[in-house]
Motif scaffolding. Structure first.
Motif: not given
Length: 805
Positions: A348, A374, A379, A381-383, A390, A393
């Motif tokens: 990222y 984070t 932002t 992000h859930c992974l 992803p 997000s």
């Protein structure tokens, strides 16, 4: 990832500039942690009670997730707080700072806004980096092979898991393991409450020599050991892992540390680096075990100037070929070993600011859960935990009050400082650099499974068996699915064996009541279930006072005799003739102390009977309690007990205001309830006529209304636009229902009138029920009754002390 609410403190003046300049890395002193009982602990750099303080301090607050604006300050620390850690029961809170001071707090008499310092240990010159409480040796997981089974014992399995430290008899010890930035381990065994033993402490070096540690994480091994992963922050040095064991030998504590396999980030494939890890200015910011229990995989976060990289590494068995000169040349040989193997990565274009992984694994040793990360651009992000692909997000927006000008809002910028995930993984807590608290909704933990009715019912059953709090699930449930979830939950519960139902019955009623409280149409059902829960508790307490007579056989208890003899009877005095008087004899002083509970039972019977005309199918109204045969029979048995005890102590009898002084109200109530039990769905016309005449014969005292105080888990949540803007110490008007204007405050436990505005009461943080704090006549029976509710309210919520001025 819906943004549910934001809680902030409105400052009239800018924050003191010198205070911010002293502490550059603000996020290091702003951390948050949520317990298994959904109580939030968080630290701030500003005093939320007194704004613009010129002195630097680190403040620690706690709040229930259901009312996050009601915060309570635990500690004002002169040095930055670096660790906030809850134990597995949610009762102990550990606070560690960068000066090496470790404090463990617990609530006083289970009051959420009253905390005691249990233990304080100074580790001079040490910076507390990480901490973990000892594992109690209990682990409950979903059995995927039998997840569709109707039996709780088949659906959920108790996984074999050793406790961290064993005491005499194999009992798990209570304590904590600490790790400092200099590589020092410290184990603290907490003193037992049942004995006069003192605290036991031991220290040891993590490695052969003391080393500098920038980031670390601790998890639990299935054999009772700890697994520790550390990094100095330099990607050119390895990420090291250690196996740490703590043992109690006699009255001493012994720590042993063993070095395990390590790995370098640049050992990953070239395409996984993208010039992030090999950059000279790159630093490893976070090392996290993906599973807290029996972990074999790590997620590493590395930052450079304007970009970041996440890598997942797993321990894998690998077969290595053995040269023929070391074995049989005619046969191919392989040597099996365990190695760290790179799995996946995520890049990222911004720095990582915080990282969180799942605390519980619903499925044992199977990929479930996710990683939330984070970044500096705010932002989230859930992974997926295995592939780092992803899921969702979102971006954390700057909060703005309704009466605040937009130009002023644009000048205020916030950054994410710390995050933590709830134990069930349904919500995410975020702390920002302006001491704001945010709550975000997360997707379900199990992959490819939406927040469906079967999933919600399964998680609630998991809470029922595992003893976890389910409030975070209530905040994300769709209101339209509440009835379906309750029906499915009830259907599966009714299929359990009788002893399983008896053991989990009270908790099951608490879960159903909390679900119906979320629905605007379910308030009457929630009220009925609350009354039934209290009726069940009173019945259990009253029957526990009965003792079998020595003259009769012990094959049938007095409670069984009462149920058998009262069945089918209409006249209460006929039931008395078939009961053994000695088995129902209770001391007069005990009976007198139970008078308020006896009065509540009689009032409930009256209120149910006067509703019989309205419960006819032609009206269309359904009162769940009045159609519950089990509840009506329980009432009949209690009326028989009250009749017997009235012969022993007439002062314990309920008080009625009657039109005819010769009217036997208890006998009338028993007769009407007995006729109602015969046909609860369609009562005969004669019974309906008698119930219509009942208010003219006896004054009916209204029952205590259901409590709908200012809380998040209420029907108003679904009607508001998200996110909800809240303020510390200020109750939001959007949740007011009008029930707070009741003319009298009633003790929901002892059923006493406390006045309109009592000076001090205990108040439930979930349902808003009140309980008195002054002591009443203390008999063994009333002490046992008070002890039943000392830890929590009848709805399962914790108590907080409420003072009115």
């Amino acid at each position: 990832m819906d943004h549910i609410f934001t809680v902030t403190k409105r400052y009239n003046k800018p924050l003191h500039s010198s205070k911010i300049n002293i502490f550059n890395e603000i996020k290091k002193s702003i951390i948050c942690s949520i317990s298994c009982s959904n109580v939030i602990a968080f630290s701030t750099q500003n005093d939320l009670e007194e704004a613009n303080s010129p002195y630097f301090s680190s403040y620690v607050y706690v709040a229930d997730l259901n009312s996050p604006w009601q915060i309570h300050k635990i500690l004002c620390n002169p040095s930055p707080v670096t660790v906030l850690q809850w134990d597995f029961t949610g009762q102990l809170l550990l606070i560690g700072d960068e000066n090496g001071c470790v404090r463990i707090y617990a609530t006083k008499d289970h009051i959420l806004n009253d905390w005691n310092l249990l233990l304080q240990v100074p580790l001079q010159g040490e910076h507390i980096l990480s901490a973990a409480f000892f594992h109690p040796g209990k682990k409950v997981c979903l059995n995927t092979e039998k997840k569709d089974s109707s039996s709780y014992m088949e659906k959920f399995q108790h996984v074999k898991f050793a406790c961290s430290v064993k005491q005499f008899g194999g009992r798990p010890a209570n304590g904590v393991l600490l790790l400092t930035t200099t590589g020092m381990l410290a184990a603290i065994l907490l003193p037992q409450t049942t004995s006069q033993t003192a605290m036991v402490m031991a220290t040891e070096s993590l490695g052969p020599t003391r080393i500098f540690i920038k980031t670390a994480d601790i998890c639990y091994g299935k054999n009772g050991h700890f697994l520790i992963a550390i990094s100095s922050g330099d990607p050119s040095t390895p990420v090291q892992c250690y196996k740490v064991s703590v043992k109690k030998i006699e009255e001493k504590c012994v720590i042993s540390s063993e070095s395990l396999l390590s790995f370098f980030l640049f050992e990953a494939p070239k395409d996984a680096l993208k010039q992030v890890v090999i950059d000279r200015r790159c630093r490893i910011s976070y090392v996290k075990w993906i599973m807290r229990e029996d972990a074999d995989s790590l997620v590493i976060a590395a930052n450079s100037d304007n970009q970041s990289c996440l890598q997942v590494w797993e321990l894998r068995e690998k077969a290595l070929p053995v040269h023929k000169s070391f074995g049989n040349p005619d046969a191919s040989q392989f040597y099996t070993t365990v190695l760290w193997q790179y799995q996946c990565h995520f890049q990222y274009s911004s720095k990582v600011t915080s990282l969180a992984t799942s605390k519980l694994s619903l499925i044992n040793n199977i990929s479930s859960g996710y990683i939330v990360v984070t970044f500096a651009d705010n932002t989230v992000h859930c992974l997926y935990r295995d592939t780092l692909k992803p899921i969702f997000s979102t971006s954390l927006a700057t909060p703005r009050y309704l009466d605040e000008p937009l130009s002023k809002c644009q000048k205020t910028s916030i950054k994410i400082a710390s995050i933590d995930m709830s134990w069930l993984g349904n919500v995410l807590i975020i702390m920002d650099t302006n001491d704001g608290l945010h709550l975000l909704k997360l997707p379900p933990q199990i992959e490819n499974l939406a927040l469906s009715v079967p999933y919600c019912a399964m998680v609630l059953e998991y809470c029922l068996i595992g003893g976890f709090d389910w409030l975070d699930l209530l905040l994300v449930i769709k209101p339209s699915s509440i009835d379906l979830i309750c029906d499915r939950l009830t259907d599966v519960f009714n299929r359990q064996s009788p002893h399983i139902q008896q053991f989990y019955y009270v908790q099951f009623l608490c879960i159903k009541t909390s679900l119906y409280r979320l629905s605007a149409n379910g308030q009457s059902k929630a009220n009925d279930l609350t009354s039934f829960l209290m009726l069940h508790s009173i019945s259990t307490a009253f029957k526990s006072l009965l003792r079998p007579s020595e003259m009769t056989s012990h094959e049938k208890s007095p409670a069984d005799s009462l149920a058998t003899e009262s069945e089918g009877q209409v006249d209460v005095d006929n039931v008395l003739m078939h009961l053994e008087a000695k088995e129902f004899t209770v001391e007069p002083s005990t009976l007198q102390s139970l008078q308020q509970l006896i009065q509540w039972v009689a009032d409930l019977a009256l209120n149910l009977l006067v509703k019989v005309p309205e419960s006819r199918p032609s009206i269309g109204k359904v009162y769940e309690l009045i159609k519950d045969v089990k509840a009506l029979n329980m009432l009949r048995e209690l009326l028989v007990l009250i009749r017997i005890w009235g012969l022993l102590r007439s002062a314990c009898l309920p008080v009625f205001i009657r039109s005819d002084a010769n009217l036997d109200v208890l006998a009338l109530l028993f007769r009407l309830l007995s006729r109602l039990v015969q046909n609860v769905n369609e009562p005969d016309d004669a019974l309906v006529d008698e119930c219509c005449l009942l208010p003219s014969q006896v004054q009916v005292q209204p029952m205590q209304p259901i409590n709908n105080r200012v809380v998040l888990a209420s029907p108003q949540l679904a009607q508001l636009s998200l996110p909800i803007q809240l303020e510390y110490y200020t109750e939001p008007e959007c949740f007011l229902t009008g029930d707070h204007l009741a003319p009298q405050t009633v003790d929901s436990i002892r059923h006493l009138y406390l006045g309109k505005r009592p000076r001090v009461v205990k108040q439930c943080v979930r349902c808003g029920g009140s309980a008195g704090t002054t002591t009443v006549k203390r008999t063994a029976a009333i002490r046992a009754w008070d002890q039943r509710w000392i830890r929590s309210c009848q709805c399962g919520g914790q108590w907080r002390m409420q003072k009115y001025t």
